[in-house]
Design an enzyme around this catalytic site. Structure first.
Site, mmCIF file in Angstrom:
data_model
loop_
_atom_site.group_PDB
_atom_site.id
_atom_site.type_symbol
_atom_site.label_atom_id
_atom_site.label_comp_id
_atom_site.label_asym_id
_atom_site.label_seq_id
_atom_site.Cartn_x
_atom_site.Cartn_y
_atom_site.Cartn_z
ATOM 1 N N TYR A 142 0.944 -1.094 0.082
ATOM 2 C CA TYR A 142 -0.081 0.171 -0.099
ATOM 3 C C TYR A 142 1.079 1.287 0.064
ATOM 4 O O TYR A 142 1.926 1.124 0.486
ATOM 5 C CB TYR A 142 -0.943 0.312 1.263
ATOM 6 C CG TYR A 142 -0.145 -0.398 2.545
ATOM 7 C CD1 TYR A 142 0.412 0.681 3.201
ATOM 8 C CD2 TYR A 142 -0.333 -1.438 3.082
ATOM 9 C CE1 TYR A 142 1.042 0.693 4.550
ATOM 10 C CE2 TYR A 142 0.685 -1.753 4.276
ATOM 11 C CZ TYR A 142 0.968 -0.700 4.932
ATOM 12 O OH TYR A 142 1.614 -0.869 6.097
ATOM 13 N N HIS A 190 4.986 -0.146 2.656
ATOM 14 C CA HIS A 190 4.816 0.715 1.605
ATOM 15 C C HIS A 190 6.071 0.842 0.735
ATOM 16 O O HIS A 190 7.191 0.635 1.244
ATOM 17 C CB HIS A 190 4.197 1.942 1.752
ATOM 18 C CG HIS A 190 4.880 2.786 2.783
ATOM 19 N ND1 HIS A 190 6.090 3.556 2.708
ATOM 20 C CD2 HIS A 190 4.788 2.806 4.215
ATOM 21 C CE1 HIS A 190 6.444 3.855 3.930
ATOM 22 N NE2 HIS A 190 5.368 3.776 4.630
#
Length: 214
Positions: A142, A190
Site C-alpha cells: 500500500y 509501503h
C-alpha cells in the site's frame, strides 16, 4: 461508507482561488532530514500546511513551522488536534470506517473529542487504490500516508511545496521528533524508495518544489 457520508458533507468546502494567484500547499513529511533545515518560515508562508500522522510542530518550529491547516491520519496514528485544524482521514479497512463513525457521531461522550468533527474530510478509498495501482504500479502492499498526502495536495493546490520526505543522511527513515533514532528503520509495507523516485520525477518535471533538508 454510506453511514460516514450521512455524518459529514460529501464535498467539504475549500477556499476559492484568487484570480491571478496560485493556491499553495506545504506537505510536511516526518523525516529527520528536516532537523536544522530552518524551513519553518517557508512552510508557514504557504496557504495550506498539511502534516502527516503524528507530525507536530511543538519544539521544532524553526525547522517545521508552527501552522497546521490539515492533518492526515489513520486511527493507528491519530493525535489530539486543535479546534481549527482539519482532519483528513484515509480509509482502507472496515475498522477505519467504524473508528470514523465513532469519532464524528453526534452522541455525547465523556472523552474530549480528538478533533472538530465539523471540519472532517474523509478521502474515498478509491483514491488510495488509484495511487497504488496507477502511480506506484502496485509496488509493495500500500502507499504511505505521506505519498497519498502529496497526491492529495496536487488536487487542491496549484503550487505544492514538499518537505521532510526520504531517508536521512544515514539511510534511515526515522522521525524528526525521535529522541534516539533507531538504526536501519525501514518503510514497512509501503514502497518508500519507489515513492521517493516518483517525488524526484515530479521535481524534475517541475510539478512540485522539493526541499531535501540536510
Amino acid at each position: 461508507m454510506s453511514r460516514v457520508f450521512q455524518l459529514i458533507p460529501a464535498n467539504p468546502p475549500l477556499e476559492e482561488s484568487i484570480p491571478g494567484r496560485c493556491r499553495t500547499c506545504a506537505v510536511v513529511g516526518n523525516s529527520r532530514n528536516l532537523l536544522k533545515s530552518k524551513y519553518g518560515p517557508l512552510i508557514d508562508f504557504q496557504d495550506y500546511v498539511i502534516r502527516i500522522n503524528m507530525g507536530h510542530s511543538k519544539g521544532f518550529e524553526a525547522d517545521v513551522g508552527n501552522r497546521t491547516t490539515h492533518q492526515v491520519m489513520y486511527p493507528e496514528s491519530s493525535s489530539q488536534l486543535d479546534n481549527t485544524t482539519r482532519p483528513v482521514l484515509f480509509t482502507f479497512k472496515m475498522r477505519d470506517i467504524q473508528w470514523i463513525i465513532k469519532n464524528i457521531s453526534t452522541q455525547p461522550s465523556r472523552k474530549k473529542p480528538l478533533f472538530n468533527k465539523d471540519l472532517v474530510m474523509v478521502v474515498n478509498p478509491a483514491f488510495m487504490r488509484n495511487i497504488h495501482h496507477v502511480w506506484l504500479q502496485r509496488k509493495d502492499y500500500y502507499p504511505s500516508t505521506g505519498f497519498m498526502s502529496l497526491v492529495l495536495a496536487l488536487h487542491i493546490c496549484e503550487e505544492v511545496h514538499v518537505f521532510g520526505f526520504g531517508a536521512d543522511s544515514d539511510g534511515n527513515w526515522s522521525h524528526y521528533w525521535a529522541n534516539e533514532p533507531k538504526n536501519e528503520v525501514k518503510t514497512g509495507g509501503h514502497p518508500g524508495n519507489v515513492e521517493f523516485e516518483m517525488i524526484m520525477a515530479l521535481t524534475k518535471h517541475k510539478v512540485i518544489e522539493f526541499y531535501n533538508g540536510r
